[in-house]
Design a protein around this motif. Structure first.
Motif, PDB file in Angstrom:
ATOM      1  N   ILE A  38       0.863  -1.183   0.000  1.00 13.60           N
ATOM      2  CA  ILE A  38       0.000   0.000   0.000  1.00 13.60           C
ATOM      3  C   ILE A  38       0.898   1.231   0.000  1.00 13.60           C
ATOM      4  N   ILE A  39       0.600   2.189  -0.845  1.00 16.36           N
ATOM      5  CA  ILE A  39       1.423   3.395  -0.974  1.00 16.36           C
ATOM      6  C   ILE A  39       0.578   4.600  -0.579  1.00 16.36           C
ATOM      7  N   ASP A  40       1.102   5.444   0.317  1.00 14.33           N
ATOM      8  CA  ASP A  40       0.355   6.621   0.758  1.00 14.33           C
ATOM      9  C   ASP A  40       1.309   7.791   0.966  1.00 14.33           C
ATOM     10  N   SER A  41       0.835   8.980   0.606  1.00 12.62           N
ATOM     11  CA  SER A  41       1.678  10.174   0.698  1.00 12.62           C
ATOM     12  C   SER A  41       1.760  10.726   2.118  1.00 12.62           C
ATOM     13  N   ASP A  42       0.817  10.337   2.995  1.00 14.77           N
ATOM     14  CA  ASP A  42       0.857  10.794   4.382  1.00 14.77           C
ATOM     15  C   ASP A  42       1.746   9.876   5.219  1.00 14.77           C
ATOM     16  N   SER A  43       1.943  10.276   6.483  1.00 16.02           N
ATOM     17  CA  SER A  43       2.789   9.484   7.375  1.00 16.02           C
ATOM     18  C   SER A  43       1.976   8.545   8.255  1.00 16.02           C
ATOM     19  N   THR A  44       0.650   8.602   8.155  1.00 16.13           N
ATOM     20  CA  THR A  44      -0.224   7.700   8.910  1.00 16.13           C
ATOM     21  C   THR A  44      -1.360   7.240   8.015  1.00 16.13           C
ATOM     22  N   VAL A  45      -2.080   6.219   8.457  1.00 16.30           N
ATOM     23  CA  VAL A  45      -3.232   5.745   7.697  1.00 16.30           C
ATOM     24  C   VAL A  45      -4.405   6.702   7.901  1.00 16.30           C
ATOM     25  N   GLY A  46      -5.433   6.525   7.055  1.00 11.31           N
ATOM     26  CA  GLY A  46      -6.663   7.292   7.254  1.00 11.31           C
ATOM     27  C   GLY A  46      -7.101   8.125   6.082  1.00 11.31           C
ATOM     28  N   GLY A  47      -6.193   8.464   5.167  1.00  9.91           N
ATOM     29  CA  GLY A  47      -6.590   9.331   4.060  1.00  9.91           C
ATOM     30  C   GLY A  47      -7.006  10.696   4.577  1.00  9.91           C
ATOM     31  N   VAL A  48      -8.258  11.102   4.309  1.00 13.85           N
ATOM     32  CA  VAL A  48      -8.742  12.390   4.801  1.00 13.85           C
ATOM     33  C   VAL A  48      -8.844  12.411   6.323  1.00 13.85           C
ATOM     34  N   TRP A  49      -8.757  11.236   6.942  1.00 13.33           N
ATOM     35  CA  TRP A  49      -8.797  11.136   8.403  1.00 13.33           C
ATOM     36  C   TRP A  49      -7.431  10.784   8.971  1.00 13.33           C
ATOM     37  N   SER A  50      -6.362  11.055   8.245  1.00 17.01           N
ATOM     38  CA  SER A  50      -5.018  10.802   8.765  1.00 17.01           C
ATOM     39  C   SER A  50      -4.726  11.767   9.909  1.00 17.01           C
ATOM     40  N   LYS A  51      -3.731  11.439  10.710  1.00 18.13           N
ATOM     41  CA  LYS A  51      -3.437  12.223  11.909  1.00 18.13           C
ATOM     42  C   LYS A  51      -3.077  13.664  11.565  1.00 18.13           C
ATOM     43  N   GLU A  52      -2.418  13.860  10.418  1.00 18.67           N
ATOM     44  CA  GLU A  52      -1.993  15.202  10.023  1.00 18.67           C
ATOM     45  C   GLU A  52      -3.172  16.129   9.734  1.00 18.67           C
ATOM     46  N   ARG A  53      -4.309  15.560   9.405  1.00 20.39           N
ATOM     47  CA  ARG A  53      -5.453  16.385   9.014  1.00 20.39           C
ATOM     48  C   ARG A  53      -6.444  16.630  10.148  1.00 20.39           C
ATOM     49  N   LEU A  54      -6.186  16.075  11.310  1.00 22.06           N
ATOM     50  CA  LEU A  54      -7.113  16.239  12.433  1.00 22.06           C
ATOM     51  C   LEU A  54      -6.898  17.575  13.139  1.00 22.06           C
ATOM     52  N   TYR A  55      -7.974  18.107  13.684  1.00 23.15           N
ATOM     53  CA  TYR A  55      -7.910  19.301  14.522  1.00 23.15           C
ATOM     54  C   TYR A  55      -9.095  19.264  15.484  1.00 23.15           C
TER      55      TYR A  55
END
Length: 309
Positions: A38-55
């Motif tokens: 699986i290839i993903d540009s973020d550093s965590t799973v989740g897509g739009v719900w990845s850790k980087e996008r949470l607030y």
């Protein structure tokens, strides 16, 4: 000329969000010994719900029990007072799902697929800022429709002016900056759900918000009530089988209920009254009639045709 390192896999899946994870798990259930990456540009799973996008205050407006895989219930810890699912709950749920099904070791994080080329019976993938090459027998694209931010072109009035420009995708990583007292006035451009979320977040931080919506297009997103008739969650109602008969669909054109709702006068009247009622409840909930500033958010519809949901 230096040769490029090539990694060979059976299946490559682009995206580690909802669909990428369940696709990998399903394929491995059928072929446990397959080499799946699986290839993903973020550093965590989740897509739009990845850790980087949470607030903080990010909520899915979906009640607990309606936003999970059918075979894996979501734990209720962290739900709002109204039992709505939060962004943190979704990220934690997907992270645990990936760990429980041994998918984390198969994910290549912080990697962006730049090009996919068909080479005979296989696919060859190249990556951004990398000389690595991957060849795969099967390629599955699970990137969704909200992965690439569309940034408007903003002209600077002076060379010395440095105004930070943040896409809603990056609200999570920009949250600390937005908290700064130096930032008092913020302009939000757009009228999709992410714009509503951004405006709400900024107002909760005490910012003065100017909301800009272009005059053309379909208008702002409709504001639906969380509950219909004071007790039924809107998403829960939309998930019932009865709702499949409330809107015309080429996938549902048979059966006695279909014939009643769409081929009889009484049934068509019932469908029309249902959507008229939902429209009335939505308009009252949104407060479109409370003032010009709210009336401007009323969704635009083509009055020359009937719109059923």
């Amino acid at each position: 000329m230096e040769s490029q390192p090539v990694t060979a896999v059976d299946v490559a899946i682009i995206g580690a969000g909802w669909y990428g994870l369940v696709t990998a798990r399903t394929y491995l259930r059928l072929r446990p010994h397959a080499n799946v990456t699986i290839i993903d540009s973020d550093s965590t799973v989740g897509g739009v719900w990845s850790k980087e996008r949470l607030y903080p205050n990010l909520v899915a407006q979906v009640k607990l029990g309606f936003f999970n895989y059918s075979d894996t219930p979501m734990p209720g810890q962290g739900a709002t007072r109204s039992q709505l699912v939060t962004g943190t709950m979704i990220h934690d749920y997907l992270s645990k799902y990936a760990a429980d099904h041994d998918l984390l070791r198969r994910i290549r994080f912080n990697t962006t697929v730049e090009r996919a080329v068909r080479c005979g019976t296989r696919w060859r993938l190249s990556f951004k800022d990398s000389k690595d090459v991957m060849e795969t027998g099967k390629l599955i694209v699970a990137t969704g429709v909200t992965s690439k931010p569309h940034m408007p072109v903003a002209a600077q009035t002076t060379n010395s002016l440095t105004v930070p420009i943040v896409h809603s995708r990056d609200l999570g990583t920009s949250y600390s900056m937005l908290q700064s007292e130096k930032i008092q006035n913020v302009v939000v451009v757009g009228a999709a759900k992410s714009a509503y979320d951004a405006v709400y977040l900024l107002l909760s931080l005490g910012k003065k918000v100017t909301w800009i919506i272009r005059p053309d297009g379909a208008g702002p997103l409709a504001i639906l009530p969380m509950e219909l008739f004071g007790r039924f969650n809107s998403i829960a109602v939309a998930s019932t089988r009865l709702m499949t008969y409330m809107s015309p669909s080429i996938l549902n054109t048979d059966g006695s209920l279909y014939r009643f709702f769409h081929r009889s006068r009484l049934g068509r009247w019932c469908v029309g009254m249902f959507w008229d009622t939902v429209t009335y409840l939505s308009h009252r909930h949104a407060g479109y009639g409370d003032g010009d500033h709210v009336a401007g958010l009323t969704p635009e519809m083509n009055n020359k045709r009937h719109v059923f949901g």
